[in-house]
Design a protein around this motif. Structure first.
Motif, PDB file in Angstrom:
ATOM      1  N   ASP A 192       0.842  -1.192   0.000  1.00 44.00           N
ATOM      2  CA  ASP A 192       0.000   0.000   0.000  1.00 44.00           C
ATOM      3  C   ASP A 192       0.878   1.242   0.000  1.00 44.00           C
ATOM      4  OD1 ASP A 192      -1.881   1.969   0.261  1.00 44.00           O
ATOM      5  OD2 ASP A 192      -2.967   0.982   1.885  1.00 44.00           O
ATOM      6  N   PHE A 193       1.260   1.689  -1.190  1.00 44.85           N
ATOM      7  CA  PHE A 193       2.151   2.839  -1.347  1.00 44.85           C
ATOM      8  C   PHE A 193       1.526   4.108  -0.773  1.00 44.85           C
ATOM      9  CE2 PHE A 193       3.955   6.346  -3.854  1.00 44.85           C
ATOM     10  CZ  PHE A 193       5.298   6.156  -3.585  1.00 44.85           C
ATOM     11  N   GLN A 194       0.230   4.293  -0.956  1.00 45.29           N
ATOM     12  CA  GLN A 194      -0.444   5.491  -0.455  1.00 45.29           C
ATOM     13  C   GLN A 194      -0.360   5.577   1.069  1.00 45.29           C
ATOM     14  OE1 GLN A 194      -1.495   7.914  -2.385  1.00 45.29           O
ATOM     15  NE2 GLN A 194      -1.022   6.776  -4.226  1.00 45.29           N
ATOM     16  N   ALA A 195      -0.523   4.441   1.748  1.00 39.11           N
ATOM     17  CA  ALA A 195      -0.426   4.432   3.208  1.00 39.11           C
ATOM     18  C   ALA A 195       0.999   4.751   3.645  1.00 39.11           C
ATOM     19  CB  ALA A 195      -0.861   3.084   3.772  1.00 39.11           C
ATOM     20  N   ASP A 196       1.989   4.200   2.931  1.00 40.47           N
ATOM     21  CA  ASP A 196       3.386   4.483   3.277  1.00 40.47           C
ATOM     22  C   ASP A 196       3.749   5.942   3.048  1.00 40.47           C
ATOM     23  OD1 ASP A 196       3.907   1.983   4.195  1.00 40.47           O
ATOM     24  OD2 ASP A 196       5.110   1.332   2.483  1.00 40.47           O
ATOM     25  N   LEU A 197       3.140   6.584   2.078  1.00 37.87           N
ATOM     26  CA  LEU A 197       3.396   8.011   1.853  1.00 37.87           C
ATOM     27  C   LEU A 197       3.026   8.832   3.094  1.00 37.87           C
ATOM     28  CD1 LEU A 197       2.223   8.818  -1.780  1.00 37.87           C
ATOM     29  CD2 LEU A 197       4.514   9.065  -0.850  1.00 37.87           C
ATOM     30  N   LYS A 198       1.992   8.393   3.788  1.00 40.08           N
ATOM     31  CA  LYS A 198       1.523   9.120   4.970  1.00 40.08           C
ATOM     32  C   LYS A 198       2.378   8.846   6.202  1.00 40.08           C
ATOM     33  CE  LYS A 198      -3.188   8.967   3.276  1.00 40.08           C
ATOM     34  NZ  LYS A 198      -4.503   8.353   3.416  1.00 40.08           N
ATOM     35  N   THR A 199       3.018   7.663   6.256  1.00 38.64           N
ATOM     36  CA  THR A 199       3.723   7.274   7.476  1.00 38.64           C
ATOM     37  C   THR A 199       5.242   7.276   7.365  1.00 38.64           C
ATOM     38  OG1 THR A 199       3.540   4.944   6.865  1.00 38.64           O
ATOM     39  CG2 THR A 199       1.791   5.844   8.253  1.00 38.64           C
ATOM     40  N   ASP A 200       5.793   7.155   6.168  1.00 40.13           N
ATOM     41  CA  ASP A 200       7.238   7.084   5.973  1.00 40.13           C
ATOM     42  C   ASP A 200       7.777   8.464   5.615  1.00 40.13           C
ATOM     43  OD1 ASP A 200       9.861   6.709   4.959  1.00 40.13           O
ATOM     44  OD2 ASP A 200       9.395   4.656   4.370  1.00 40.13           O
ATOM     45  N   LYS A 201       8.581   9.046   6.517  1.00 38.14           N
ATOM     46  CA  LYS A 201       9.096  10.398   6.293  1.00 38.14           C
ATOM     47  C   LYS A 201       9.917  10.506   5.012  1.00 38.14           C
ATOM     48  CE  LYS A 201       9.486  12.988  10.446  1.00 38.14           C
ATOM     49  NZ  LYS A 201      10.375  13.598  11.411  1.00 38.14           N
TER      50      LYS A 201
END
Length: 88
Positions: A60-69
């Motif tokens: 889930d790339f979109q979720a990682d965009l929100k959580t991975d600085k």
């Protein structure tokens, strides 16, 4: 052309025939797209394609965009190491 029948419940749910699910690779959690042709009133059913599905599971790339600085705030120098851009 194969024909399948499914009954709509009072809640608007249907059970997809098992043979069709197996043939199309529709598993629990699969998202399906319904496209209706307004002229013929025919409905086309297909699986939503996730470009991030991998052999190791769904990424889930979109979720990682929100959580991975590092993904959320890309540096202009990030990824340029070894290409001669280090001094920029």
């Amino acid at each position: 052309m194969d024909t399948y029948v499914a009954k709509v419940t009072q809640k608007g749910q249907i059970t997809l025939p098992a043979k069709l699910r197996k043939e199309e690779g529709w598993n629990a959690g699969s998202e399906l797209i319904f496209k209706k042709d307004p002229q013929s009133n025919n409905v086309e059913l297909s699986k939503k394609v996730n470009l991030y599905d991998t052999n190791f599971g769904n990424y889930d790339f979109q979720a990682d965009l929100k959580t991975d600085k590092e993904l959320a705030e890309p540096s202009s120098l990030q990824g340029n190491e070894g290409w001669g851009f280090e001094s920029e």
